[in-house]
Design a protein around this motif. Structure first.
Motif, PDB file in Angstrom:
ATOM      1  N   MET A 151       0.847  -1.193   0.000  1.00  0.00           N
ATOM      2  CA  MET A 151       0.000   0.000   0.000  1.00  0.00           C
ATOM      3  C   MET A 151       0.880   1.239   0.000  1.00  0.00           C
ATOM      4  SD  MET A 151      -3.085   0.949   2.632  1.00  0.00           S
ATOM      5  CE  MET A 151      -4.369   2.096   2.129  1.00  0.00           C
ATOM      6  N   ILE A 152       0.556   2.199  -0.856  1.00  0.00           N
ATOM      7  CA  ILE A 152       1.333   3.430  -0.968  1.00  0.00           C
ATOM      8  C   ILE A 152       0.508   4.580  -0.409  1.00  0.00           C
ATOM      9  CG2 ILE A 152       2.464   5.029  -2.546  1.00  0.00           C
ATOM     10  CD1 ILE A 152       2.972   2.653  -4.403  1.00  0.00           C
ATOM     11  N   ILE A 153       1.070   5.276   0.578  1.00  0.00           N
ATOM     12  CA  ILE A 153       0.382   6.373   1.254  1.00  0.00           C
ATOM     13  C   ILE A 153       1.249   7.618   1.156  1.00  0.00           C
ATOM     14  CG2 ILE A 153      -0.577   7.207   3.421  1.00  0.00           C
ATOM     15  CD1 ILE A 153      -0.991   4.288   4.247  1.00  0.00           C
ATOM     16  N   ASP A 154       0.685   8.668   0.594  1.00  0.00           N
ATOM     17  CA  ASP A 154       1.354   9.964   0.507  1.00  0.00           C
ATOM     18  C   ASP A 154       1.075  10.709   1.812  1.00  0.00           C
ATOM     19  OD1 ASP A 154       2.294  12.491  -0.050  1.00  0.00           O
ATOM     20  OD2 ASP A 154       1.356  12.636  -2.018  1.00  0.00           O
ATOM     21  N   ILE A 155       2.102  10.915   2.627  1.00  0.00           N
ATOM     22  CA  ILE A 155       1.935  11.505   3.945  1.00  0.00           C
ATOM     23  C   ILE A 155       1.760  13.019   3.893  1.00  0.00           C
ATOM     24  CG2 ILE A 155       4.384  11.954   4.468  1.00  0.00           C
ATOM     25  CD1 ILE A 155       1.955  10.222   6.869  1.00  0.00           C
ATOM     26  N   ASP A 156       2.027  13.624   2.735  1.00  0.00           N
ATOM     27  CA  ASP A 156       2.119  15.087   2.662  1.00  0.00           C
ATOM     28  C   ASP A 156       1.535  15.592   1.352  1.00  0.00           C
ATOM     29  OD1 ASP A 156       2.885  17.767   2.693  1.00  0.00           O
ATOM     30  OD2 ASP A 156       4.956  17.319   2.135  1.00  0.00           O
ATOM     31  N   ARG A 157       0.242  15.927   1.380  1.00  0.00           N
ATOM     32  CA  ARG A 157      -0.412  16.394   0.155  1.00  0.00           C
ATOM     33  C   ARG A 157      -1.392  17.510   0.494  1.00  0.00           C
ATOM     34  NH1 ARG A 157       0.025  13.042  -4.628  1.00  0.00           N
ATOM     35  NH2 ARG A 157      -0.964  14.154  -6.330  1.00  0.00           N
ATOM     36  N   VAL A 158      -1.659  18.376  -0.483  1.00  0.00           N
ATOM     37  CA  VAL A 158      -2.569  19.504  -0.285  1.00  0.00           C
ATOM     38  C   VAL A 158      -3.815  19.301  -1.137  1.00  0.00           C
ATOM     39  CG1 VAL A 158      -2.864  22.000  -0.476  1.00  0.00           C
ATOM     40  CG2 VAL A 158      -0.658  21.061   0.229  1.00  0.00           C
ATOM     41  N   LEU A 159      -4.982  19.471  -0.526  1.00  0.00           N
ATOM     42  CA  LEU A 159      -6.264  19.423  -1.212  1.00  0.00           C
ATOM     43  C   LEU A 159      -6.828  20.836  -1.290  1.00  0.00           C
ATOM     44  CD1 LEU A 159      -8.934  18.083  -2.259  1.00  0.00           C
ATOM     45  CD2 LEU A 159      -9.564  17.787   0.161  1.00  0.00           C
ATOM     46  N   GLY A 160      -7.317  21.210  -2.462  1.00  0.00           N
ATOM     47  CA  GLY A 160      -7.947  22.517  -2.604  1.00  0.00           C
ATOM     48  C   GLY A 160      -7.196  23.413  -3.569  1.00  0.00           C
ATOM     49  N   PRO A 161      -7.778  24.554  -3.897  1.00  0.00           N
ATOM     50  CA  PRO A 161      -7.150  25.484  -4.847  1.00  0.00           C
ATOM     51  C   PRO A 161      -5.858  26.071  -4.295  1.00  0.00           C
ATOM     52  CG  PRO A 161      -9.079  26.484  -3.817  1.00  0.00           C
ATOM     53  CD  PRO A 161      -9.077  25.047  -3.399  1.00  0.00           C
ATOM     54  N   ILE A 162      -4.913  26.322  -5.191  1.00  0.00           N
ATOM     55  CA  ILE A 162      -3.609  26.872  -4.828  1.00  0.00           C
ATOM     56  C   ILE A 162      -3.503  28.290  -5.405  1.00  0.00           C
ATOM     57  CG2 ILE A 162      -1.113  26.588  -5.058  1.00  0.00           C
ATOM     58  CD1 ILE A 162      -2.432  24.453  -3.337  1.00  0.00           C
ATOM     59  N   PRO A 163      -3.098  29.265  -4.606  1.00  0.00           N
ATOM     60  CA  PRO A 163      -2.979  30.633  -5.130  1.00  0.00           C
ATOM     61  C   PRO A 163      -2.053  30.697  -6.346  1.00  0.00           C
ATOM     62  CG  PRO A 163      -2.767  30.622  -2.736  1.00  0.00           C
ATOM     63  CD  PRO A 163      -2.767  29.186  -3.170  1.00  0.00           C
ATOM     64  N   GLY A 164      -2.539  31.303  -7.399  1.00  0.00           N
ATOM     65  CA  GLY A 164      -1.714  31.529  -8.585  1.00  0.00           C
ATOM     66  C   GLY A 164      -1.493  30.320  -9.458  1.00  0.00           C
ATOM     67  N   ASP A 165      -2.235  29.227  -9.221  1.00  0.00           N
ATOM     68  CA  ASP A 165      -2.021  28.036 -10.043  1.00  0.00           C
ATOM     69  C   ASP A 165      -3.340  27.293 -10.202  1.00  0.00           C
ATOM     70  OD1 ASP A 165      -0.762  26.151 -11.552  1.00  0.00           O
ATOM     71  OD2 ASP A 165       0.421  25.276  -9.926  1.00  0.00           O
ATOM     72  N   ASP A 166      -3.527  26.675 -11.356  1.00  0.00           N
ATOM     73  CA  ASP A 166      -4.709  25.870 -11.640  1.00  0.00           C
ATOM     74  C   ASP A 166      -4.305  24.410 -11.505  1.00  0.00           C
ATOM     75  OD1 ASP A 166      -7.126  24.894 -12.450  1.00  0.00           O
ATOM     76  OD2 ASP A 166      -6.825  25.311 -14.579  1.00  0.00           O
ATOM     77  N   VAL A 167      -4.743  23.761 -10.422  1.00  0.00           N
ATOM     78  CA  VAL A 167      -4.278  22.412 -10.128  1.00  0.00           C
ATOM     79  C   VAL A 167      -5.423  21.415 -10.201  1.00  0.00           C
ATOM     80  CG1 VAL A 167      -2.361  23.201  -8.703  1.00  0.00           C
ATOM     81  CG2 VAL A 167      -4.574  22.775  -7.628  1.00  0.00           C
ATOM     82  N   ALA A 168      -5.072  20.191 -10.586  1.00  0.00           N
ATOM     83  CA  ALA A 168      -6.088  19.136 -10.707  1.00  0.00           C
ATOM     84  C   ALA A 168      -6.694  18.778  -9.361  1.00  0.00           C
ATOM     85  CB  ALA A 168      -5.460  17.906 -11.352  1.00  0.00           C
ATOM     86  N   SER A 169      -5.926  18.982  -8.287  1.00  0.00           N
ATOM     87  CA  SER A 169      -6.378  18.586  -6.951  1.00  0.00           C
ATOM     88  C   SER A 169      -7.144  19.692  -6.234  1.00  0.00           C
ATOM     89  CB  SER A 169      -5.175  18.169  -6.104  1.00  0.00           C
ATOM     90  OG  SER A 169      -4.211  19.206  -6.068  1.00  0.00           O
ATOM     91  N   ALA A 170      -7.740  20.622  -6.998  1.00  0.00           N
ATOM     92  CA  ALA A 170      -8.531  21.686  -6.387  1.00  0.00           C
ATOM     93  C   ALA A 170      -9.785  21.141  -5.714  1.00  0.00           C
ATOM     94  CB  ALA A 170      -8.919  22.726  -7.438  1.00  0.00           C
ATOM     95  N   ASP A 171     -10.217  19.943  -6.111  1.00  0.00           N
ATOM     96  CA  ASP A 171     -11.344  19.298  -5.438  1.00  0.00           C
ATOM     97  C   ASP A 171     -11.023  17.820  -5.247  1.00  0.00           C
ATOM     98  OD1 ASP A 171     -11.827  18.011  -7.914  1.00  0.00           O
ATOM     99  OD2 ASP A 171     -13.262  19.551  -8.519  1.00  0.00           O
TER     100      ASP A 171
END
Length: 234
Positions: free
Chosen positions: A1-21
């Motif tokens: 099992m692979i677990i990312d311990i450090d990730r951000v969910l939601g919109p990022i200032p100044g960038d259009d990211v896939a993980s905005a939702d």
């Protein structure tokens, strides 16, 4: 099992990211073959941690509260039953080794709650003093990078409860060196995405020059134990 311990969910200032939702973030996890992610909401990271972010619905996302100590902060109880929280002293303008934060750190240590702490968010001396004051507190330093290895080694030699994530440890054999010196139980797979790249750390994980058992701990074993996922049947 692979677990990312450090990730951000939601919109990022100044960038259009896939993980905005959530839908976009889960699609990114699928694309990189990551099973689970511990997520800080961008609202708490960049704006106001005292305002509770939207509930995380996906069972592949584990919410990581951002805590701010003191009477103008979030209150220690906002961590709830969280096994992992994040402190951002530089971003949210509080003293990591001030009286309020030291008291909060003591409560977290007593609860067995681990803390994500950005390398650029505190000084070496502050991290050293905090870990000295609360030796049972598990600190996972994120965003360290190869230029920080000497300072990181000072801290990890002195404090057995300090660990590190792999997000920016992209120097040749940096992860392998840390594992051989300190053991795989002190190294965690993390990406810091989307603020930092996720493809690099994920590729690195597949090509570590380490025994399979060590890679399994880094990839998700350490996080499973911390989050007590094995006790929940995952």
């Amino acid at each position: 099992m692979i677990i990312d311990i450090d990730r951000v969910l939601g919109p990022i200032p100044g960038d259009d990211v896939a993980s905005a939702d959530e839908k976009g973030l889960v699609a990114e996890l699928d694309r990189h073959r990551i099973d689970l992610a511990c997520v800080v909401h961008s609202h708490a990271l960049f704006y106001d941690p005292a305002v509770r972010p939207p509930r995380v619905a996906s069972d592949r996302l584990v919410r990581v509260p951002v805590l701010v100590p003191g009477p103008l902060g979030t209150g220690g109880t906002s961590a709830g039953q969280a096994r992992l929280v994040r402190l951002c002293p530089s971003e949210h303008r509080f003293a990591l080794t001030g009286p309020h934060c030291l008291a909060l750190a003591g409560d977290l240590a007593d609860q067995g709650t681990a803390v994500l702490l950005g390398w650029e968010s505190a000084t070496f001396d502050e991290i050293h003093r905090l870990a000295t004051r609360h030796p049972r507190l598990r600190l996972i330093l994120i965003g360290t990078g190869y230029r920080s290895l000497r300072e990181l080694a000072d801290l990890m030699d002195a404090h057995p409860r300090i660990g590190v994530d792999t997000a920016t440890l992209n120097g040749h054999q940096s992860v392998e060196w840390l594992v051989r010196r300190y053991g795989a139980r002190r190294v965690w797979f993390g990406t810091g995405a989307p603020i930092s790249d996720d493809a690099g750390p994920r590729f690195q994980l597949d090509h570590l020059d380490l025994p399979d058992a060590d890679v399994a701990l880094i990839a998700g074993g350490n996080a499973r134990a911390l989050l007590k996922l094995d006790h929940e049947g995952r």
